[in-house]
Design a protein around this motif. Structure first.
Motif, short mmCIF file in Angstrom:
data_model
loop_
_atom_site.label_atom_id
_atom_site.label_comp_id
_atom_site.label_asym_id
_atom_site.label_seq_id
_atom_site.Cartn_x
_atom_site.Cartn_y
_atom_site.Cartn_z
N TYR A 32 0.60 -1.00 -0.36
CA TYR A 32 -0.16 -0.07 0.11
C TYR A 32 1.03 1.39 -0.03
O TYR A 32 2.00 1.19 0.10
CB TYR A 32 -0.69 0.22 1.02
CG TYR A 32 -2.26 -0.61 1.16
CD1 TYR A 32 -2.21 -2.46 0.93
CD2 TYR A 32 -3.85 -0.58 0.62
CE1 TYR A 32 -2.99 -3.34 1.08
CE2 TYR A 32 -4.30 -0.64 0.63
CZ TYR A 32 -4.50 -2.46 0.95
OH TYR A 32 -6.19 -3.11 0.55
N TYR A 36 2.59 10.36 5.19
CA TYR A 36 2.83 11.43 5.79
C TYR A 36 2.84 12.72 5.74
O TYR A 36 3.43 12.99 5.46
CB TYR A 36 3.05 10.62 7.32
CG TYR A 36 2.43 9.26 7.75
CD1 TYR A 36 2.84 8.26 7.18
CD2 TYR A 36 1.78 9.43 8.93
CE1 TYR A 36 2.28 6.72 7.56
CE2 TYR A 36 1.91 7.89 9.36
CZ TYR A 36 1.79 6.66 8.75
OH TYR A 36 1.08 5.71 9.07
N GLN A 38 4.47 15.81 9.16
CA GLN A 38 4.78 15.77 9.58
C GLN A 38 5.40 17.27 10.21
O GLN A 38 5.65 17.85 9.52
CB GLN A 38 6.21 14.91 10.37
CG GLN A 38 6.56 15.16 11.16
CD GLN A 38 7.87 14.01 11.84
OE1 GLN A 38 8.55 13.77 10.82
NE2 GLN A 38 7.94 13.55 12.65
N GLN A 42 7.14 17.60 15.96
CA GLN A 42 5.22 16.58 16.42
C GLN A 42 5.86 15.13 15.29
O GLN A 42 6.76 15.02 15.14
CB GLN A 42 4.64 16.80 16.24
CG GLN A 42 4.03 18.21 16.61
CD GLN A 42 2.73 19.35 15.94
OE1 GLN A 42 2.04 18.54 15.45
NE2 GLN A 42 3.38 20.88 16.20
N GLY A 43 4.88 13.84 15.90
CA GLY A 43 5.38 13.21 15.19
C GLY A 43 4.46 13.29 14.20
O GLY A 43 3.53 13.91 13.86
N PRO A 44 4.57 12.26 13.29
CA PRO A 44 3.61 12.59 11.65
C PRO A 44 2.29 11.68 12.15
O PRO A 44 1.72 11.82 12.54
CB PRO A 44 4.80 11.04 11.28
CG PRO A 44 6.13 10.65 11.48
CD PRO A 44 5.37 10.88 12.66
N PHE A 46 -1.03 11.03 9.54
CA PHE A 46 -1.20 10.30 8.96
C PHE A 46 -2.19 11.44 8.37
O PHE A 46 -3.44 11.29 8.46
CB PHE A 46 -2.40 8.82 9.26
CG PHE A 46 -3.07 8.28 8.07
CD1 PHE A 46 -4.59 8.65 7.54
CD2 PHE A 46 -2.36 6.72 7.62
CE1 PHE A 46 -4.97 8.01 6.35
CE2 PHE A 46 -3.32 6.47 7.05
CZ PHE A 46 -4.37 6.73 5.88
N GLN A 49 -4.09 6.74 2.27
CA GLN A 49 -3.49 5.66 1.73
C GLN A 49 -4.24 4.91 1.10
O GLN A 49 -5.67 5.42 1.40
CB GLN A 49 -3.76 5.10 3.25
CG GLN A 49 -2.86 3.68 2.75
CD GLN A 49 -2.75 2.39 4.38
OE1 GLN A 49 -4.04 2.05 4.36
NE2 GLN A 49 -1.93 2.12 4.91
N TYR A 87 6.27 12.33 3.41
CA TYR A 87 6.64 11.63 3.69
C TYR A 87 5.37 10.21 2.62
O TYR A 87 4.60 10.49 3.09
CB TYR A 87 7.00 10.62 4.72
CG TYR A 87 8.13 10.96 5.86
CD1 TYR A 87 7.49 11.92 6.43
CD2 TYR A 87 9.29 11.15 5.32
CE1 TYR A 87 8.55 12.55 7.38
CE2 TYR A 87 10.55 11.73 6.42
CZ TYR A 87 10.03 12.83 7.73
OH TYR A 87 11.14 13.46 8.41
N LEU A 99 7.13 1.15 8.88
CA LEU A 99 7.24 1.83 7.22
C LEU A 99 8.56 2.46 7.15
O LEU A 99 9.23 1.93 8.81
CB LEU A 99 6.86 2.83 8.84
CG LEU A 99 4.83 2.22 8.18
CD1 LEU A 99 4.17 3.68 9.33
CD2 LEU A 99 4.32 1.96 7.08
N PHE A 101 11.13 5.41 6.14
CA PHE A 101 10.80 6.62 5.89
C PHE A 101 11.83 6.92 5.23
O PHE A 101 12.81 6.32 5.44
CB PHE A 101 10.72 7.20 7.13
CG PHE A 101 9.23 7.45 7.75
CD1 PHE A 101 9.15 6.41 8.85
CD2 PHE A 101 7.82 8.14 7.63
CE1 PHE A 101 7.48 6.19 9.24
CE2 PHE A 101 7.31 8.29 7.91
CZ PHE A 101 6.48 7.92 8.83
N GLY A 102 11.50 8.14 4.52
CA GLY A 102 13.29 8.33 2.91
C GLY A 102 13.47 9.86 4.10
O GLY A 102 12.90 10.16 4.51
#
Lengths: 111, 111
Positions: A32, A36, A38, A42-44, A46, A49, A87, A99, A101-102
């Motif tokens: 999938y 995200y 960010q 802070q947290g990413p 969502f 999707q 992201y 996950l 992340f790049g």
């Protein structure tokens, strides 16, 4: 896990539509595509999707061509508060739902 | 519904010490994942737990460990802290099968 490639940064202006394209040439059948957002320290968050074709929710649209080797996140009418790092990730939801992340795309929205 | 919660928000430790970080998932989510985000980089996967079982582990040393409790909350433990462990530690819970939602993170500073 499929590797993703996205632009390092993009600039836009308030009210414009922002489109961020992500390449994932070796995406697997079960993968999938997830995006995200960010903000610093802070947290990413969502965003959206999808698996194929087009997905739309209240904040964004995700376009996925038939070959699924890329995807485009579309943010309609951005505001200054949309300045963030975005992201793109691909994964199959198994193997621990890991996950990868790049580097993400840093989007700067200007007034 | 409350989102993913993490505690503490900030933490300062000295090299060689031990730290425990805590996470409560979104109600109904049975899976918890931990990520480390060093400044300027994307989050890196550390662990995932599902129904108290480890389902995935990233490329982190054995100084990092985690567990999940019957109520699906989780702890991340880091022993023998190094300066390089300074980072934002993120917890995410999963709405099966694919959607991960992140908490605000715990900022760990090792001096």
């Amino acid at each position: 896990l499929a590797k993703t490639t996205q632009p390092i940064s993009m600039d836009s202006y308030e009210g414009q539509e922002v489109n961020i394209t992500c390449s994932h040439n070796n995406i697997a059948t079960n993968d999938y595509i997830t995006w995200y957002q960010q903000f610093p320290s802070q947290g990413p968050r969502f965003i959206i999707q999808g698996y194929k074709t087009k997905v739309t929710n209240e904040v964004a649209s995700l376009f996925i061509p038939a070959d699924r080797k890329s995807s485009t996140l579309s943010l309609p009418r951005v505001s200054l508060s949309d300045t963030a790092v975005y992201y793109c990730l691909v994964g199959d939801g198994t193997a621990g739902n890991k996950l990868t992340f790049g580097g993400g795309t840093r989007v700067l929205v200007k007034p | 519904d409350a989102g993913v919660t993490q505690s503490p928000t900030h933490l300062i430790k000295t090299r060689g010490q031990h730290v425990t970080l805590r996470c409560s998932p979104i109600s109904g989510h049975k899976s918890v994942s931990w990520y480390q985000q060093v400044l300027g980089q994307g989050p890196q996967f550390i662990f995932q737990y599902y129904e108290k079982e480890e389902r995935g582990r990233g490329n982190f040393p054995d100084r990092f460990s985690a567990r999940q409790f019957p109520n699906y909350s989780s702890e991340l433990n880091v022993n023998a802290l190094l300066l390089g462990d300074s980072a934002l530690y993120l917890c995410a819970s999963t709405r099966e099968p694919h959607e991960q939602y992140f908490g605000p993170g715990t900022r760990l500073t090792v001096t």
